[in-house]
Scaffold this active site. Structure first.
Site, PDB file in Angstrom:
ATOM      1  NE  ARG A   1      -2.717  -1.603   3.236  1.00 24.47           N
ATOM      2  CZ  ARG A   1      -3.282  -1.535   4.505  1.00 24.47           C
ATOM      3  NH1 ARG A   1      -4.273  -0.636   4.788  1.00 24.47           N
ATOM      4  NH2 ARG A   1      -2.824  -2.194   5.387  1.00 24.47           N
TER       5      ARG A   1
ATOM      6  CE  LYS B   1       4.446  -1.870   6.758  1.00 30.49           C
ATOM      7  NZ  LYS B   1       2.998  -2.350   6.891  1.00 30.49           N
TER       8      LYS B   1
END
Length: 463
Positions: free
Chosen positions: A16, A23
């Site tokens: 995402r 991340k």
């Protein structure tokens, strides 16, 4: 107090985030999220720290190096599956194990230490770190009985109307009895929509088998903020920036407009320094006392002494010693070292150069690859010509010299103490002590030149 251990979960790719960077490697206030987590964990001095890596494992290990041990989760099958990768390192130890995610950069040592202490005081087999959420939607709800004991943790999608109304949420941070943890991990199934093994199931198994499950509610919900996308990353940055700026102000630094002042984690600033709006201070930077950092300035990985004024300028990988000043609109590039009481005026660029005390570089000047002594006057428009297209060269300028305006110093040359360079000269040879170097064409005046120009223009106009 029992032995303490920590497992940091840092294996997820973070799709995402829509990024080529894994991340946990994304930065908040200049420091990667997983590094923030590890820094707070290290402050508690646990006996062992294990970081579970997967996607981007090499990048994470290169960043954290030997500060932690590593366990590889080659296939991401859920949080319980991630924790069990640390079994070979921790299973034979007795004590308490804290599990925390590498994408939660806002947790503090104080909160994590409080969780450890509460877990040990309660003699619990598992303790969940919880928080009161202003908007609990999307979080797992912590369900308690009338005695305050945790009876269940219900995910958003599984919560009924009454459970969904609960505002105490699971932050995803846990303490476990270490032996209990690795025993119960093998009992976790993956009978769910994602087919993954979830860590909260361990809590339920412990409760169902008679083990005590407790919950410690932290004071500041913002600490629990996890980062799954760029919006959350921005929100975490805002919280961290406020925390950093408040710390500096409480330590005696004046921030005129904290909301619009950007200071990285770990930057040091002395008392009675004033920082104006729009300033950005990054990396391994130390700023002394009684300084003025003017609006629009950017300082990165630099050492700034006391009583220094920087106005609307960029300082990167450079050193400014006490009493010096810079700007407006100047640029100190890597390996620029500015001595005490040096004046760097407007539109000056300095790179890989050491400038001695009390030297003045007023304006519109480039100095690269040089050593300048003390008490030098550098006139307007001076350029050090340090690059021939293949390699760089170095010049040495003695103390008490005078470099006239619009002169070019073609490296490598040596200009002795108390020497002079005449304005407009291009210096390619050394200048000895007390001498003046002049290297410019003799002026020649062409008489009646206007008449020739006028005749030529007249003929052109008549065509």
């Amino acid at each position: 107090m029992s032995d303490r251990f920590v497992i940091i979960l840092a294996a997820g790719k973070g799709t995402r985030m829509k990024s080529k960077l894994y991340k946990v490697m994304h930065k908040v206030s200049g420091k990667s999220m997983v590094d923030h987590v590890l820094t707070q964990v290290e402050a508690m001095k646990p006996k062992e720290i294990v970081t579970v890596v997967g996607h981007g494992a090499q990048e994470v290990e290169d960043l954290l190096q030997e500060r932690t041990k590593y366990a590889l989760q080659s296939e991401q099958l859920g949080t319980a599956h991630a924790v069990i990768q640390a079994e070979d390192i921790l299973k034979d130890h007795s004590g308490t194990t804290l599990i925390i995610s590498g994408d939660t950069p806002l947790f503090t040592e104080e909160t994590l230490n409080n969780l450890f202490e509460y877990h040990e005081q309660q003699n619990a087999k598992a303790t969940v770190l919880t928080a009161k959420a202003p908007n609990p939607f999307g979080y797992g709800r912590v369900i308690r009985n009338e005695n305050g004991d945790v009876t269940n943790i219900v995910e958003q999608k599984d919560a009924n109307e009454q459970e969904a109304a609960v505002d105490e949420i699971n932050t995803g941070v846990y303490c476990f009895d270490n032996h209990e943890l690795f025993t119960r991990l093998h009992e976790v199934g993956n009978d769910n929509a994602q087919g993954e093994y979830y860590l909260p199931d361990v809590v339920e198994i412990i409760r169902n088998t008679g083990g005590k499950v407790s919950a410690y509610q932290m004071e500041d919900f913002n600490e629990s903020m996890g980062v799954n996308d760029r919006v959350a990353l921005s929100n975490a940055e805002k919280v961290m920036r406020q925390r950093i700026n408040e710390m500096h102000m409480r330590n005696g630094v004046t921030l005129i407009d904290p909301i619009n002042t950007y200071i990285d984690y770990g930057v040091e600033i002395g008392s009675d320094t004033i920082v104006e709006p729009g300033v950005k201070i990054f990396g391994d930077t130390v700023i002394g006392e009684d300084c003025l950092i003017g609006s629009g300035s950017r300082i990165e990985n630099s050492k700034i002494g006391n009583n220094i004024k920087i106005i609307s300028s960029t300082i990167e990988d450079a050193v400014m010693k006490d009493g010096s000043n810079c700007g407006p609109n100047s640029h100190l590039r890597p390996n620029a070292e500015i001595g005490e009481d040096v004046h760097i005026g407007n539109f000056v660029e300095i790179k890989n150069t050491k400038i001695g005390d009390r030297t003045k570089v007023g304006h519109l000047t480039y100095i690269g690859d040089a050593t300048l002594g003390t008490d030098i006057n550098v006139g307007c428009g001076v350029v050090f010509v340090n690059y021939d297209g293949v390699q760089k060269f170095h010049s040495e300028i003695g103390s008490y010299t005078f470099l006239g305006s619009n002169s070019n110093i073609v490296n490598p040359v040596k200009i002795a103490d108390h020497a002079f360079v005449a304005a407009g000269s291009t210096i390619t040879e050394d200048i000895p002590y007390h001498a003046m170097g002049i290297a410019r064409s003799r002026q020649v005046n062409k008489e009646e030149f206007w008449d020739r120009l006028a005749v030529s223009k007249s003929e052109e106009w008549n065509k």
